[in-house]
Enzyme design. Sequence first.
Site, PDB file in Angstrom:
ATOM      1  N   SER A 181       3.633  -2.042  10.319  1.00 34.67           N
ATOM      2  CA  SER A 181       5.082  -2.019  10.524  1.00 34.67           C
ATOM      3  C   SER A 181       5.768  -3.327  10.145  1.00 34.67           C
ATOM      4  O   SER A 181       6.762  -3.724  10.769  1.00 34.67           O
ATOM      5  CB  SER A 181       5.429  -1.631  11.975  1.00 34.67           C
ATOM      6  N   ASN A 233       0.862  -1.183   0.000  1.00 32.97           N
ATOM      7  CA  ASN A 233       0.000   0.000   0.000  1.00 32.97           C
ATOM      8  C   ASN A 233       0.898   1.232   0.000  1.00 32.97           C
ATOM      9  O   ASN A 233       1.482   1.568   1.021  1.00 32.97           O
ATOM     10  CB  ASN A 233      -0.906  -0.043   1.245  1.00 32.97           C
ATOM     11  N   GLU A 246      -5.251  -4.980  10.600  1.00 28.51           N
ATOM     12  CA  GLU A 246      -4.227  -3.950  10.799  1.00 28.51           C
ATOM     13  C   GLU A 246      -4.523  -3.204  12.093  1.00 28.51           C
ATOM     14  O   GLU A 246      -5.344  -2.276  12.101  1.00 28.51           O
ATOM     15  CB  GLU A 246      -4.230  -2.959   9.634  1.00 28.51           C
ATOM     16  N   LYS A 271       0.096   4.219  -0.195  1.00 30.74           N
ATOM     17  CA  LYS A 271      -0.560   5.376   0.456  1.00 30.74           C
ATOM     18  C   LYS A 271      -0.355   6.631  -0.402  1.00 30.74           C
ATOM     19  O   LYS A 271      -0.337   6.535  -1.624  1.00 30.74           O
ATOM     20  CB  LYS A 271      -0.059   5.531   1.895  1.00 30.74           C
ATOM     21  N   GLU A 313      -6.923   4.369   7.798  1.00 30.63           N
ATOM     22  CA  GLU A 313      -6.765   5.811   7.545  1.00 30.63           C
ATOM     23  C   GLU A 313      -8.021   6.384   6.904  1.00 30.63           C
ATOM     24  O   GLU A 313      -8.365   7.543   7.133  1.00 30.63           O
ATOM     25  CB  GLU A 313      -5.512   6.047   6.699  1.00 30.63           C
ATOM     26  N   GLY A 349       2.548   2.348  10.837  1.00 32.69           N
ATOM     27  CA  GLY A 349       3.450   3.476  10.676  1.00 32.69           C
ATOM     28  C   GLY A 349       4.147   3.887  11.958  1.00 32.69           C
ATOM     29  O   GLY A 349       4.746   4.958  12.028  1.00 32.69           O
ATOM     30  N   HIS A 352      -9.688   0.868   4.877  1.00 28.30           N
ATOM     31  CA  HIS A 352      -8.384   1.038   5.528  1.00 28.30           C
ATOM     32  C   HIS A 352      -8.544   1.962   6.733  1.00 28.30           C
ATOM     33  O   HIS A 352      -9.335   2.896   6.716  1.00 28.30           O
ATOM     34  CB  HIS A 352      -7.370   1.618   4.540  1.00 28.30           C
TER      35      HIS A 352
HETATM   36  P1  13P Z   1       3.027   0.422   7.701  1.00 25.26           P
HETATM   37  O1  13P Z   1       3.573  -0.845   7.124  1.00 25.26           O
HETATM   38  O2  13P Z   1       3.710   1.661   7.192  1.00 25.26           O
HETATM   39  O3  13P Z   1       2.925   0.356   9.194  1.00 25.26           O
HETATM   40  O4  13P Z   1       1.509   0.555   7.152  1.00 25.26           O
HETATM   41  C1  13P Z   1       0.645  -0.520   7.277  1.00 25.26           C
HETATM   42  C2  13P Z   1      -0.575  -0.226   6.490  1.00 25.26           C
HETATM   43  O5  13P Z   1      -1.384   0.607   6.860  1.00 25.26           O
HETATM   44  C3  13P Z   1      -0.765  -0.947   5.225  1.00 25.26           C
HETATM   45  O6  13P Z   1      -2.033  -0.730   4.708  1.00 25.26           O
END
Ligand code: 13P
Length: 254
Positions: free
Chosen positions: A214, A10, A168, A12, A98, A174, A96
């Site tokens: 992560s 992803n 997640e 982002k 976010e 992150g 997701h």
């Molecule tokens: P990170 O791997 O940067 O923690 O993000 C995970 C994520 O949200 C994947 O969709």
Amino acid sequence: MPRTPIVGGNWKMNTDLAQAGTLAAEVRHRLGSQRGCDVVVFPPFPFLRPVTERLDGCRVEVGAQDVATEAKGAFTGAVAGAMIASCGASWVLIGHSERRSVFGDSDAVVAKKLSAALAVGLKPVLCVGESRSEREAGQTFAVVRRQLESALAGLATDTLRALVIAYEPVWAIGTGLVATPAQAQEVHAFVRGTVADLLGRAFADAVRLQYGGSVKADNAAGLWAQPDIDGFLVGGASLEAEGFAAIVRARRAD
Ligand code: 13P
């Protein structure tokens, strides 16, 4: 039937057009003929078409990071499922964290987005997971169950054949704070059990579950070893092709 592992990257809101093309080419170079593990990258909307062109004819697939609830019309800024499919992408992230926390997508909106994706034949990755305060309050299972129920209840399993569910935990995204393999496995087993309640045991045994939060090359092996973890949804570490490929390779082939 063993479940085919699946790893998603992803991206982002990262990369520009040139960087997206380069990253896609580098992923193709490392994973384009990968067998035994499905690989999907999720670039930003404007780069869906150039990335699908870079990956054309190889085994890496492409998905979008979100989809509109509606099929077309006066919804400025939104991107419909048919538009995504017309760019050659075949997957989409749904719900997701976010989208839920930054953009306010409710469980009801997430359910509508899942239906919108299924209506145009996009393969959905439904994302669920608890926040840090929810975990600390002992609500992890209740939150995950509510998110699964509201998205999946009442759907027919034959429309969900391609479904992937990504667990997640928000506190691990992150932050560098990865769930331990045991913590992740515990929730994955719960997710599979909940899916069995909602859609039947046979469906639950076949559905692929990803862990996200992560994940990096150096913590992937212990997570890969868990019986209910079928792959990962990788954020930051998917922006660097070699690290992303190393996560795929960290799986001990069985
Ligand atoms: P990170 O791997 O940067 O923690 O993000 C995970 C994520 O949200 C994947 O969709």
